[in-house]
Design a protein around this motif. Structure first.
Motif, PDB file in Angstrom:
ATOM      1  N   ASN A 105       0.703  -1.205  -0.060  1.00  7.50           N
ATOM      2  CA  ASN A 105      -0.045   0.032  -0.002  1.00  7.50           C
ATOM      3  C   ASN A 105       0.951   1.362  -0.213  1.00  7.50           C
ATOM      4  O   ASN A 105       0.295   2.307  -0.310  1.00  7.50           O
ATOM      5  CB  ASN A 105      -0.963   0.140   1.339  1.00  7.50           C
ATOM      6  CG  ASN A 105      -1.906  -0.939   1.191  1.00  7.50           C
ATOM      7  OD1 ASN A 105      -2.468  -1.388  -0.030  1.00  7.50           O
ATOM      8  ND2 ASN A 105      -2.157  -1.688   2.315  1.00  7.50           N
ATOM      9  N   HIS A 152      -4.385   0.689  -6.898  1.00 10.91           N
ATOM     10  CA  HIS A 152      -5.179   0.041  -5.744  1.00 10.91           C
ATOM     11  C   HIS A 152      -6.353  -0.328  -6.212  1.00 10.91           C
ATOM     12  O   HIS A 152      -7.214   0.557  -6.908  1.00 10.91           O
ATOM     13  CB  HIS A 152      -5.118   1.103  -4.376  1.00 10.91           C
ATOM     14  CG  HIS A 152      -3.956   1.285  -4.121  1.00 10.91           C
ATOM     15  ND1 HIS A 152      -3.058   0.635  -3.046  1.00 10.91           N
ATOM     16  CD2 HIS A 152      -3.113   2.400  -4.244  1.00 10.91           C
ATOM     17  CE1 HIS A 152      -1.904   1.089  -2.694  1.00 10.91           C
ATOM     18  NE2 HIS A 152      -1.774   1.957  -3.350  1.00 10.91           N
ATOM     19  N   VAL A 153      -6.699  -1.567  -5.919  1.00 11.82           N
ATOM     20  CA  VAL A 153      -8.194  -1.849  -6.364  1.00 11.82           C
ATOM     21  C   VAL A 153      -9.065  -2.523  -5.045  1.00 11.82           C
ATOM     22  O   VAL A 153      -8.475  -3.479  -4.613  1.00 11.82           O
ATOM     23  CB  VAL A 153      -8.068  -2.936  -7.458  1.00 11.82           C
ATOM     24  CG1 VAL A 153      -9.335  -3.359  -7.882  1.00 11.82           C
ATOM     25  CG2 VAL A 153      -7.220  -2.467  -8.557  1.00 11.82           C
ATOM     26  N   LYS A 154     -10.133  -1.853  -4.899  1.00  5.17           N
ATOM     27  CA  LYS A 154     -10.936  -2.343  -3.901  1.00  5.17           C
ATOM     28  C   LYS A 154     -12.297  -2.782  -4.420  1.00  5.17           C
ATOM     29  O   LYS A 154     -13.271  -2.036  -4.657  1.00  5.17           O
ATOM     30  CB  LYS A 154     -11.323  -1.104  -2.892  1.00  5.17           C
ATOM     31  CG  LYS A 154     -10.050  -0.770  -2.092  1.00  5.17           C
ATOM     32  CD  LYS A 154     -10.668   0.237  -0.945  1.00  5.17           C
ATOM     33  CE  LYS A 154      -9.364   0.815  -0.363  1.00  5.17           C
ATOM     34  NZ  LYS A 154      -9.748   1.648   0.589  1.00  5.17           N
ATOM     35  N   ALA A 190     -11.091  -9.045  -0.654  1.00  6.18           N
ATOM     36  CA  ALA A 190     -10.231  -8.255  -0.163  1.00  6.18           C
ATOM     37  C   ALA A 190      -9.428  -7.473  -1.351  1.00  6.18           C
ATOM     38  O   ALA A 190      -9.322  -7.637  -2.572  1.00  6.18           O
ATOM     39  CB  ALA A 190      -9.142  -9.102   0.405  1.00  6.18           C
ATOM     40  N   ALA A 191      -9.164  -6.179  -0.928  1.00  9.78           N
ATOM     41  CA  ALA A 191      -8.125  -5.137  -1.788  1.00  9.78           C
ATOM     42  C   ALA A 191      -6.976  -5.721  -2.290  1.00  9.78           C
ATOM     43  O   ALA A 191      -6.527  -6.701  -1.441  1.00  9.78           O
ATOM     44  CB  ALA A 191      -8.168  -4.001  -0.948  1.00  9.78           C
ATOM     45  N   ASN A 231      -1.700  -9.096  -2.918  1.00 12.63           N
ATOM     46  CA  ASN A 231      -2.630  -8.966  -2.065  1.00 12.63           C
ATOM     47  C   ASN A 231      -2.203  -7.773  -1.117  1.00 12.63           C
ATOM     48  O   ASN A 231      -1.077  -7.296  -0.999  1.00 12.63           O
ATOM     49  CB  ASN A 231      -2.772 -10.149  -1.056  1.00 12.63           C
ATOM     50  CG  ASN A 231      -3.950 -10.129  -0.023  1.00 12.63           C
ATOM     51  OD1 ASN A 231      -4.301  -8.956   0.595  1.00 12.63           O
ATOM     52  ND2 ASN A 231      -4.506 -11.426   0.453  1.00 12.63           N
ATOM     53  N   SER A 232      -3.033  -6.687  -0.724  1.00 11.92           N
ATOM     54  CA  SER A 232      -2.632  -5.593   0.311  1.00 11.92           C
ATOM     55  C   SER A 232      -2.144  -5.863   1.319  1.00 11.92           C
ATOM     56  O   SER A 232      -1.494  -5.034   2.089  1.00 11.92           O
ATOM     57  CB  SER A 232      -4.168  -4.738   0.328  1.00 11.92           C
ATOM     58  OG  SER A 232      -4.958  -5.534   1.322  1.00 11.92           O
ATOM     59  N   SER A 233      -2.151  -7.003   2.017  1.00 11.36           N
ATOM     60  CA  SER A 233      -1.369  -7.385   3.371  1.00 11.36           C
ATOM     61  C   SER A 233       0.005  -7.765   3.075  1.00 11.36           C
ATOM     62  O   SER A 233       0.911  -7.864   3.958  1.00 11.36           O
ATOM     63  CB  SER A 233      -2.250  -8.439   4.007  1.00 11.36           C
ATOM     64  OG  SER A 233      -2.027  -9.649   3.503  1.00 11.36           O
TER      65      SER A 233
END
Length: 185
Positions: A5, A27-29, A34-35, A55-57
Motif C-alpha cells: 500500500n 489500488h483496487v477495492k 479483499a483489496a 494482496n494488500s497485506s
C-alpha cells in the motif's frame, strides 16, 4: 520491508530473487473480497516489463540501488563505454544490458548507471534529450492542416515525426519514454 500500500512510482523492490522498478501501480477495492494492488514492473536485470497483482497485506523487500552519473563515450562492437566524470573510471555495458534505450544514446550524453550492490544492472536516461535534425523535407506553403507532421532523421539515425515548421539543422527535444518530438531545444 515495505507494505504494498506504500508503493510509489519509481521505487525499486525485490521479489522472487529479481529487482524491479515500479512503473505504475493501482489500488483496487472490489465490492466483494479483499483489496489488492496491481503493478506494472520493469525487471532491472533483463529489461522485461510485466504486470503483477499483490494482496494488500503483502510486504515486499525494498531494493537499495545506487545511481551513478556517467557520460556515454563510444561504442566498440557490442560494448558501450561510459565514464565517471569525477574519477575517470570507465565502465562497459553490453547491448543486451542497455536494451531499447540503445537508440537514444549519443556521444557525451549524461546518463545514470544503476548499481545493485557491486552489480551493474543497467542505465537510466534523462526524460528528454536534445538532438540535431540531419535530414527532413521542406514544408510547402499552403500544404498544411491542423497538426500536420513530417518525418525527420536525427543525428543518431532515429526517425521521428516533427511539425512542418521544423527544418534541417535545428535542435529538438525528444522524449525517451515514447520517442516522440516534444519541442524545439
Amino acid at each position: 520491508m515495505v507494505n504494498v500500500n506504500d508503493i510509489k512510482n519509481g521505487m525499486t523492490i525485490e521479489d522472487e530473487g529479481n529487482i524491479f522498478q515500479v512503473l505504475e501501480f493501482q489500488h483496487v477495492k472490489p465490492g466483494k473480497g479483499a483489496a489488492f494492488v496491481k503493478m506494472k514492473l520493469k525487471n532491472l536485470r533483463t529489461g522485461a516489463t510485466l504486470e503483477k497483482t499483490y494482496n494488500s497485506s503483502v510486504k515486499l523487500a525494498k531494493a537499495h540501488v545506487q545511481r551513478k552519473p556517467m557520460q556515454y563515450l563510444y561504442q566498440a562492437g557490442d560494448a558501450y563505454s561510459f565514464m565517471d566524470m569525477n574519477t575517470y573510471e570507465q565502465v562497459e555495458l553490453s547491448a543486451s544490458q542497455i536494451g531499447d534505450d540503445l537508440k537514444y544514446l549519443k556521444e557525451n550524453l549524461m546518463v545514470d548507471l544503476i548499481y545493485y550492490g557491486e552489480e551493474l544492472i543497467g542505465l537510466n536516461l534523462p526524460e528528454k534529450i536534445d538532438y540535431v535534425i540531419t535530414a527532413t523535407e521542406q514544408a510547402v506553403k499552403g500544404n498544411t492542416s491542423s497538426g500536420a507532421q513530417k518525418d525527420a532523421t536525427l543525428e543518431n539515425g532515429m526517425t521521428i515525426k516533427v511539425p512542418l515548421f521544423i527544418n534541417e539543422g535545428e535542435s529538438v527535444l525528444v522524449s525517451t519514454k515514447d520517442g516522440k518530438y516534444v519541442s524545439r531545444a
